[in-house]
Design an enzyme around this catalytic site. Structure first.
Site, PDB file in Angstrom:
ATOM      1  N   LYS A 257       0.861  -1.194   0.000  1.00  0.00           N
ATOM      2  CA  LYS A 257       0.000   0.000   0.000  1.00  0.00           C
ATOM      3  C   LYS A 257       0.890   1.234   0.000  1.00  0.00           C
ATOM      4  O   LYS A 257       1.688   1.422   0.908  1.00  0.00           O
ATOM      5  CB  LYS A 257      -0.910   0.002   1.235  1.00  0.00           C
ATOM      6  CG  LYS A 257      -1.675   1.322   1.449  1.00  0.00           C
ATOM      7  CD  LYS A 257      -2.598   1.300   2.676  1.00  0.00           C
ATOM      8  CE  LYS A 257      -3.195   2.686   2.935  1.00  0.00           C
ATOM      9  NZ  LYS A 257      -4.069   2.735   4.128  1.00  0.00           N
ATOM     10  N   ASP A 262      -2.650  10.269   3.157  1.00  0.00           N
ATOM     11  CA  ASP A 262      -4.050   9.865   3.343  1.00  0.00           C
ATOM     12  C   ASP A 262      -4.764  10.910   4.191  1.00  0.00           C
ATOM     13  O   ASP A 262      -4.689  10.884   5.419  1.00  0.00           O
ATOM     14  CB  ASP A 262      -4.104   8.477   4.008  1.00  0.00           C
ATOM     15  CG  ASP A 262      -5.538   8.035   4.290  1.00  0.00           C
ATOM     16  OD1 ASP A 262      -6.467   8.677   3.741  1.00  0.00           O
ATOM     17  OD2 ASP A 262      -5.708   7.059   5.035  1.00  0.00           O
ATOM     18  N   LYS A 269     -10.148  13.176   7.615  1.00  0.00           N
ATOM     19  CA  LYS A 269      -9.659  12.865   8.957  1.00  0.00           C
ATOM     20  C   LYS A 269      -9.637  14.131   9.815  1.00  0.00           C
ATOM     21  O   LYS A 269      -9.506  15.230   9.274  1.00  0.00           O
ATOM     22  CB  LYS A 269      -8.221  12.314   8.873  1.00  0.00           C
ATOM     23  CG  LYS A 269      -8.100  10.912   8.348  1.00  0.00           C
ATOM     24  CD  LYS A 269      -6.646  10.453   8.352  1.00  0.00           C
ATOM     25  CE  LYS A 269      -6.498   9.058   7.753  1.00  0.00           C
ATOM     26  NZ  LYS A 269      -7.121   7.993   8.554  1.00  0.00           N
ATOM     27  N   ASP A 280       1.581   6.640   5.308  1.00  0.00           N
ATOM     28  CA  ASP A 280       0.620   5.655   4.814  1.00  0.00           C
ATOM     29  C   ASP A 280       1.147   4.919   3.572  1.00  0.00           C
ATOM     30  O   ASP A 280       0.435   4.119   2.967  1.00  0.00           O
ATOM     31  CB  ASP A 280      -0.727   6.342   4.529  1.00  0.00           C
ATOM     32  CG  ASP A 280      -1.904   5.404   4.738  1.00  0.00           C
ATOM     33  OD1 ASP A 280      -1.738   4.377   5.410  1.00  0.00           O
ATOM     34  OD2 ASP A 280      -2.994   5.709   4.204  1.00  0.00           O
ATOM     35  N   ASP A 339     -12.247   7.106   3.694  1.00  0.00           N
ATOM     36  CA  ASP A 339     -10.991   6.941   4.440  1.00  0.00           C
ATOM     37  C   ASP A 339     -10.580   5.469   4.533  1.00  0.00           C
ATOM     38  O   ASP A 339      -9.444   5.165   4.893  1.00  0.00           O
ATOM     39  CB  ASP A 339     -11.152   7.562   5.838  1.00  0.00           C
ATOM     40  CG  ASP A 339      -9.822   7.789   6.534  1.00  0.00           C
ATOM     41  OD1 ASP A 339      -8.770   7.721   5.857  1.00  0.00           O
ATOM     42  OD2 ASP A 339      -9.842   8.052   7.754  1.00  0.00           O
ATOM     43  N   GLU A 341      -9.541   3.576   2.360  1.00  0.00           N
ATOM     44  CA  GLU A 341      -9.102   3.591   0.961  1.00  0.00           C
ATOM     45  C   GLU A 341      -8.027   2.556   0.658  1.00  0.00           C
ATOM     46  O   GLU A 341      -7.902   2.106  -0.471  1.00  0.00           O
ATOM     47  CB  GLU A 341      -8.592   4.994   0.596  1.00  0.00           C
ATOM     48  CG  GLU A 341      -7.116   5.288   0.921  1.00  0.00           C
ATOM     49  CD  GLU A 341      -6.784   5.216   2.397  1.00  0.00           C
ATOM     50  OE1 GLU A 341      -7.691   5.400   3.213  1.00  0.00           O
ATOM     51  OE2 GLU A 341      -5.613   4.964   2.738  1.00  0.00           O
ATOM     52  N   ARG A 343      -7.714  -0.574   1.440  1.00  0.00           N
ATOM     53  CA  ARG A 343      -8.267  -1.863   0.981  1.00  0.00           C
ATOM     54  C   ARG A 343      -8.750  -1.760  -0.463  1.00  0.00           C
ATOM     55  O   ARG A 343      -8.737  -2.734  -1.206  1.00  0.00           O
ATOM     56  CB  ARG A 343      -9.372  -2.319   1.943  1.00  0.00           C
ATOM     57  CG  ARG A 343     -10.581  -1.434   2.002  1.00  0.00           C
ATOM     58  CD  ARG A 343     -11.444  -1.659   3.249  1.00  0.00           C
ATOM     59  NE  ARG A 343     -10.838  -1.104   4.458  1.00  0.00           N
ATOM     60  CZ  ARG A 343     -11.363  -1.197   5.676  1.00  0.00           C
ATOM     61  NH1 ARG A 343     -12.500  -1.851   5.861  1.00  0.00           N
ATOM     62  NH2 ARG A 343     -10.759  -0.653   6.716  1.00  0.00           N
TER      63      ARG A 343
HETATM   64  N1  BES Z   1      -4.205   4.815   6.754  1.00  0.00           N
HETATM   65  C1  BES Z   1      -5.334   4.584   7.580  1.00  0.00           C
HETATM   66  C2  BES Z   1      -5.035   3.654   8.745  1.00  0.00           C
HETATM   67  C3  BES Z   1      -4.245   4.252   9.861  1.00  0.00           C
HETATM   68  C4  BES Z   1      -4.837   5.081  10.790  1.00  0.00           C
HETATM   69  C5  BES Z   1      -2.922   3.918  10.013  1.00  0.00           C
HETATM   70  C6  BES Z   1      -4.097   5.592  11.833  1.00  0.00           C
HETATM   71  C7  BES Z   1      -2.192   4.411  11.058  1.00  0.00           C
HETATM   72  C8  BES Z   1      -2.765   5.257  11.970  1.00  0.00           C
HETATM   73  C9  BES Z   1      -6.464   3.961   6.781  1.00  0.00           C
HETATM   74  O1  BES Z   1      -6.545   4.353   5.471  1.00  0.00           O
HETATM   75  C10 BES Z   1      -7.708   4.393   7.446  1.00  0.00           C
HETATM   76  O2  BES Z   1      -7.994   5.559   7.416  1.00  0.00           O
HETATM   77  N2  BES Z   1      -8.414   3.455   8.037  1.00  0.00           N
HETATM   78  C11 BES Z   1      -9.592   3.760   8.769  1.00  0.00           C
HETATM   79  C12 BES Z   1     -10.616   2.736   8.394  1.00  0.00           C
HETATM   80  C13 BES Z   1     -11.987   3.060   8.899  1.00  0.00           C
HETATM   81  C14 BES Z   1     -12.548   4.255   8.167  1.00  0.00           C
HETATM   82  C15 BES Z   1     -12.859   1.843   8.696  1.00  0.00           C
HETATM   83  C16 BES Z   1      -9.256   3.684  10.246  1.00  0.00           C
HETATM   84  O3  BES Z   1      -8.508   2.805  10.659  1.00  0.00           O
HETATM   85  O4  BES Z   1      -9.729   4.551  10.984  1.00  0.00           O
HETATM   86 ZN    ZN Z   2      -4.754   4.919   4.568  1.00  0.00          ZN
HETATM   87 MG    MG Z   3      -7.670   6.130   5.244  1.00  0.00          MG
END
Ligand code: BES
Ligand code: ZN
Ligand code: MG
Length: 492
Positions: A257, A262, A269, A280, A339, A341, A343
């Site tokens: 990834k 992000d 966010k 990210d 967010d 994204e 996956r």
């Molecule tokens: N890149 C983030 C995951 C992340 C968050 C990594 C904080 C490290 C620290 C990912 O793209 C994301 O935003 N995931 C969301 C998913 C949710 C919307 C289901 C998350 O983990 O909050």
């Molecule tokens: Zn992300």
């Molecule tokens: Mg995200």
């Protein structure tokens, strides 16, 4: 400065010129014959210092003795009890020694191989990894550099295997390279730059390189990746490097990834710590770190390196919550949170790689969910997959490199949580429930029969500062060593 050279030396004490000569001392064990030789060379002053200070070789303790004009200082590292000396201990000792050498402004370092047990190849490799990683610094954006590292040259003194030394050095450098990628700011490290850096590595023997621009994604059927990329102005890239070191066998595939930033997209966010979302792309940094090691060491195996790289940005043309996209494998996805994204990007890259290259196995690396930090803290990466054999291989590689992993289940019951009312699946699970697994079962929809392991490195890719070979801040280069070990174990 980076360490430029780590070389073997068998010179006699009289011929050695060094800022710091390092020995190991085990607790409750006789001194190595080389330490006795050094003591003779310095007319008994080493043993005198050991006795005076009551130095017992306790793990974590050390002793500094001044030498002469040629060998300026002698450093003794306590190694603890003999039966507790393992790869991880030697890796941490290596890192502490190079940190110490930099602290006291040494340029050259000599390591006595025998007293650190470095005549065993795996020990030597781990120790050299530690030396390089303990000397890691990231100063690219400081206009004036104060107190940069000084250590440039390390001699490993004794009868050691040069290939183990080189492997350790290259792995240390590959992890450092991975850290650098993570640490670069998002305005500089764009998908385009990431692609150029991959292309640079792929100039080594046995690589074929392709980079596919976002303008081709829709035509290729990669609607899921495209949906994430469309809000970004800087163009997204699907980066592919095909390494053929192993003849006609099916390749192993490594997928990363590579979200260079992000923001969350329209599901923006919160502001606090949003800067950390430059990290990210650390999954892609893991893949690139391994690629660097493979380019240098040329293992006899075939590997596909694949990276889906884009920013995730809010924009007039950005993907909306509620959109439905069609992925490369034909499945339709309802976007409920822009967010989630990572996956969506990996869905297309995984199914594209499986379809085009028919790999014998696949792994992906992704800073995928904040939930993995809640589940495991920053001590282990979450792993999930569809094949026990590959999972066991990952676990065993993880044990030798001490990059811990912990398996979470992808049971059928969890897949129900990602069913959509109007499309095949949605990009969210149940709120507040097993978010890491929800992302895992989502990815599983895009892998058919190929043995596959997904590694969620959201908690381990940046942040951890211990043990001693970890950086003081920023990206860790997690799993580069683990994956290289896995590759070595797969070489026939
Ligand atoms: N890149 C983030 C995951 C992340 C968050 C990594 C904080 C490290 C620290 C990912 O793209 C994301 O935003 N995931 C969301 C998913 C949710 C919307 C289901 C998350 O983990 O909050
Ligand atoms: Zn992300
Ligand atoms: Mg995200």
């Amino acid at each position: 400065m980076k360490i430029q050279k780590i070389k073997k030396s068998t010179a006699s004490f009289d011929a050695i010129s060094t800022d710091l000569f390092c020995f190991g001392l085990e607790k409750n064990n006789d001194k190595s014959s080389t330490l006795e030789l050094a003591d003779n060379h310095f007319s008994g002053s080493i043993n005198k210092a050991i006795t005076l200070e009551g130095f017992s070789g306790k793990s974590g303790k050390d002793l500094l003795v001044y030498g002469n004009d040629n060998i300026k200082r002698i450093h003794i590292s306590g190694l603890g009890k003999t039966d507790k000396i393992d790869l991880e201990l030697l890796r941490t000792v290596g890192a502490k020694i190079s940190a110490k050498a930099n602290n006291i402004k040494c340029e050259t370092l000599t390591i006595d191989a025998e007293s650190f047990n470095l005549t065993i190849d795996d020990n030597l490799q781990a120790f050299c990894e530690g030396l390089v990683l303990g000397s890691y610094e990231f100063l690219d954006y400081k206009s004036k550099v104060k107190n940069a590292n000084t250590l440039t040259t390390v001699l490993i003194h004794g009868n050691v295997t040069e290939s183990a030394l080189i492997t350790g050095k290259v792995l240390g450098e590959s992890v450092s390279f991975s850290r650098d990628l993570g640490n670069h700011p998002p305005n500089i490290l764009t998908p385009t730059l990431l692609s150029q850096k991959a292309e640079e590595i792929a100039k080594a023997d046995n690589f074929t390189f392709t980079s596919i621009d976002v303008s081709e994604f829709e035509n290729m059927g990669m609607g899921s990746f495209y949906g994430v990329a469309r809000g970004a102005t800087t163009p997204a890239k699907l980066i592919l490097a095909d390494y053929k070191g192993g003849g006609d066998e099916a390749p192993f595939a490594l997928v990363g990834k590579g979200l260079t930033f992000d923001s969350g997209g329209i599901s923006l966010k919160p502001g606090a710590r949003m800067d950390e979302m430059k990290f990210d792309m650390c999954g892609s940094a893991t893949v690139m770190g391994v690629m660097n090691a493979v380019a240098e060491l040329q293992p006899k195996i075939n590997i596909i390196f694949a990276i889906g790289s884009t920013e995730n940005m809010p924009d007039g043309d950005a993907q909306r919550p509620g959109d439905i996209v069609t992925a490369y494998n034909g499945k339709t996805i309802e976007i409920l949170n822009t967010d989630a994204e990572g996956r969506l990007v990996l869905a297309d890259v995984l199914s594209y790689v499986e379809d085009k290259y028919k790999p014998s196995g696949m792994m992906d690396f992704a800073t995928l969910t904040g939930a993995v930090l809640v589940a495991l803290g920053d001590k282990a990466s979450g792993v999930m997959g569809n094949n026990d054999d590959l999972m066991n291989d990952v676990k065993s590689a993880s044990e030798s490199t001490m990059e811990r992993v912990w398996e979470l289940p992808l049971w059928e019951e969890y897949s129900k949580d990602i069913k959509s009312k109007i499309a095949d699946i949605k990009n969210l699970g149940k709120a507040g429930k097993a978010g890491t697994i929800a992302a895992g079962v989502f990815l599983k929809e895009f892998v058919n029969e190929t043995p596959w392991v997904h590694m969620d490195i959201a908690a381990t890719a940046w942040g951890p500062t211990t043990p001693s070979y970890m950086p003081k801040s920023g990206a860790t280069g997690v799993a580069v060593r683990l994956v290289y070990k896995l590759i070595q174990n797969r070489v026939k």
